[in-house]
Motif scaffolding. Structure first.
Motif, PDB file in Angstrom:
ATOM      1  N   LEU A  53      -1.341   5.029  10.105  1.00 52.00           N
ATOM      2  CA  LEU A  53      -2.345   4.323   9.169  1.00 52.00           C
ATOM      3  C   LEU A  53      -3.116   5.348   8.161  1.00 52.00           C
ATOM      4  CD1 LEU A  53      -3.848   1.984  11.631  1.00 52.00           C
ATOM      5  CD2 LEU A  53      -2.890   1.380   9.400  1.00 52.00           C
ATOM      6  N   LYS A  57       0.116   6.262   5.667  1.00 48.32           N
ATOM      7  CA  LYS A  57      -0.592   4.884   5.049  1.00 48.32           C
ATOM      8  C   LYS A  57       0.507   3.575   5.208  1.00 48.32           C
ATOM      9  CE  LYS A  57      -3.590   6.988   2.270  1.00 48.32           C
ATOM     10  NZ  LYS A  57      -4.498   7.616   3.295  1.00 48.32           N
ATOM     11  N   GLU A  59       0.481   0.639   6.443  1.00 52.20           N
ATOM     12  CA  GLU A  59      -0.422  -0.356   7.165  1.00 52.20           C
ATOM     13  C   GLU A  59       0.351  -1.742   7.215  1.00 52.20           C
ATOM     14  OE1 GLU A  59      -2.998   0.002   3.752  1.00 52.20           O
ATOM     15  OE2 GLU A  59      -4.110   1.643   4.480  1.00 52.20           O
ATOM     16  N   GLN A  60       0.002  -2.124   8.202  1.00 49.56           N
ATOM     17  CA  GLN A  60       0.344  -3.592   8.815  1.00 49.56           C
ATOM     18  C   GLN A  60      -0.650  -4.310   8.863  1.00 49.56           C
ATOM     19  OE1 GLN A  60       2.123  -2.128  12.570  1.00 49.56           O
ATOM     20  NE2 GLN A  60       3.938  -3.103  12.080  1.00 49.56           N
ATOM     21  N   GLU A  61      -0.356  -5.647   8.625  1.00 45.87           N
ATOM     22  CA  GLU A  61      -1.231  -6.820   8.521  1.00 45.87           C
ATOM     23  C   GLU A  61      -1.180  -7.747   9.646  1.00 45.87           C
ATOM     24  OE1 GLU A  61      -1.818  -8.614   4.672  1.00 45.87           O
ATOM     25  OE2 GLU A  61      -2.051  -6.513   3.854  1.00 45.87           O
ATOM     26  N   ASP A  75      -9.591  -4.446   7.358  1.00 50.78           N
ATOM     27  CA  ASP A  75      -8.896  -3.239   7.476  1.00 50.78           C
ATOM     28  C   ASP A  75      -7.408  -3.604   7.859  1.00 50.78           C
ATOM     29  OD1 ASP A  75     -11.579  -2.262   7.376  1.00 50.78           O
ATOM     30  OD2 ASP A  75     -10.888  -0.626   8.651  1.00 50.78           O
ATOM     31  N   PRO A  76      -6.428  -2.635   7.306  1.00 48.91           N
ATOM     32  CA  PRO A  76      -4.920  -2.648   8.066  1.00 48.91           C
ATOM     33  C   PRO A  76      -5.051  -2.335   9.462  1.00 48.91           C
ATOM     34  CG  PRO A  76      -5.368  -0.734   6.708  1.00 48.91           C
ATOM     35  CD  PRO A  76      -6.587  -1.431   6.466  1.00 48.91           C
ATOM     36  N   CYS A  89      -7.561  -1.715  14.425  1.00 42.78           N
ATOM     37  CA  CYS A  89      -7.608  -1.545  13.061  1.00 42.78           C
ATOM     38  C   CYS A  89      -7.971  -0.202  12.583  1.00 42.78           C
ATOM     39  CB  CYS A  89      -8.835  -2.545  12.602  1.00 42.78           C
ATOM     40  SG  CYS A  89     -10.566  -1.975  13.313  1.00 42.78           S
ATOM     41  N   LYS A  90      -7.878  -0.037  11.481  1.00 43.62           N
ATOM     42  CA  LYS A  90      -7.945   1.382  10.839  1.00 43.62           C
ATOM     43  C   LYS A  90      -9.251   2.359  11.473  1.00 43.62           C
ATOM     44  CE  LYS A  90      -6.886   4.074   6.674  1.00 43.62           C
ATOM     45  NZ  LYS A  90      -6.066   3.534   5.295  1.00 43.62           N
TER      46      LYS A  90
END
Ligand SMILES: [Zn+2]
Ligand SMILES: [Zn+2]
Length: 114
Positions: A53, A57, A59-61, A75-76, A89-90
């Motif tokens: 993260l 970077k 990033e997942q959702e 937040d991702p 979360c990040k």
């Protein structure tokens, strides 16, 4: 998290599992950080989550709530290794990484290279 089917009056160290890899943290003496409602992230998972993260970077959702803060934020997230996915979360990753780095109990620090 707690191992399934345990006696909640008599929780053993080996029943405390990381929510993100499913491995025992206490009985293996791994660094870990506790979130809300007994959620746990272990040091190795936090290292991976931080790398993904913050450094990469990557990033997942998700539509699920973060297991650590129990909020669904913009937040991702990182989704961990096990199913069903356990998002972190990040913000929680950064917070946990800060806490664990400062903790004198554990020899853990934030990863610096991806
Ligand atoms: Zn883990
Ligand atoms: Zn969170």
């Amino acid at each position: 998290m707690h191992r399934e089917g345990i006696d909640s009056e008599n929780v053993q160290p080996e029943d405390i599992l990381c929510d993100y890899c499913g491995e025992a943290t206490w009985s293996q003496n791994k660094p870990c950080i506790e979130g809300h409602q007994g959620s746990i992230v272990c040091g190795p998972c936090l290292t991976t989550a931080y790398r993904e993260l913050v450094l990469l970077k990557n990033e997942q959702e998700t539509t699920e709530k973060c297991r650590m803060c129990l909020e669904h934020r913009e937040d991702p997230v990182w989704l961990g290794y096990i199913n069903p996915n356990a998002p972190i979360c990040k913000r929680c990753v950064k917070q946990a990484a800060g806490t664990l780095t400062k903790s004198k109990l554990w020899d853990w620090s934030k990863p610096t290279d991806p």
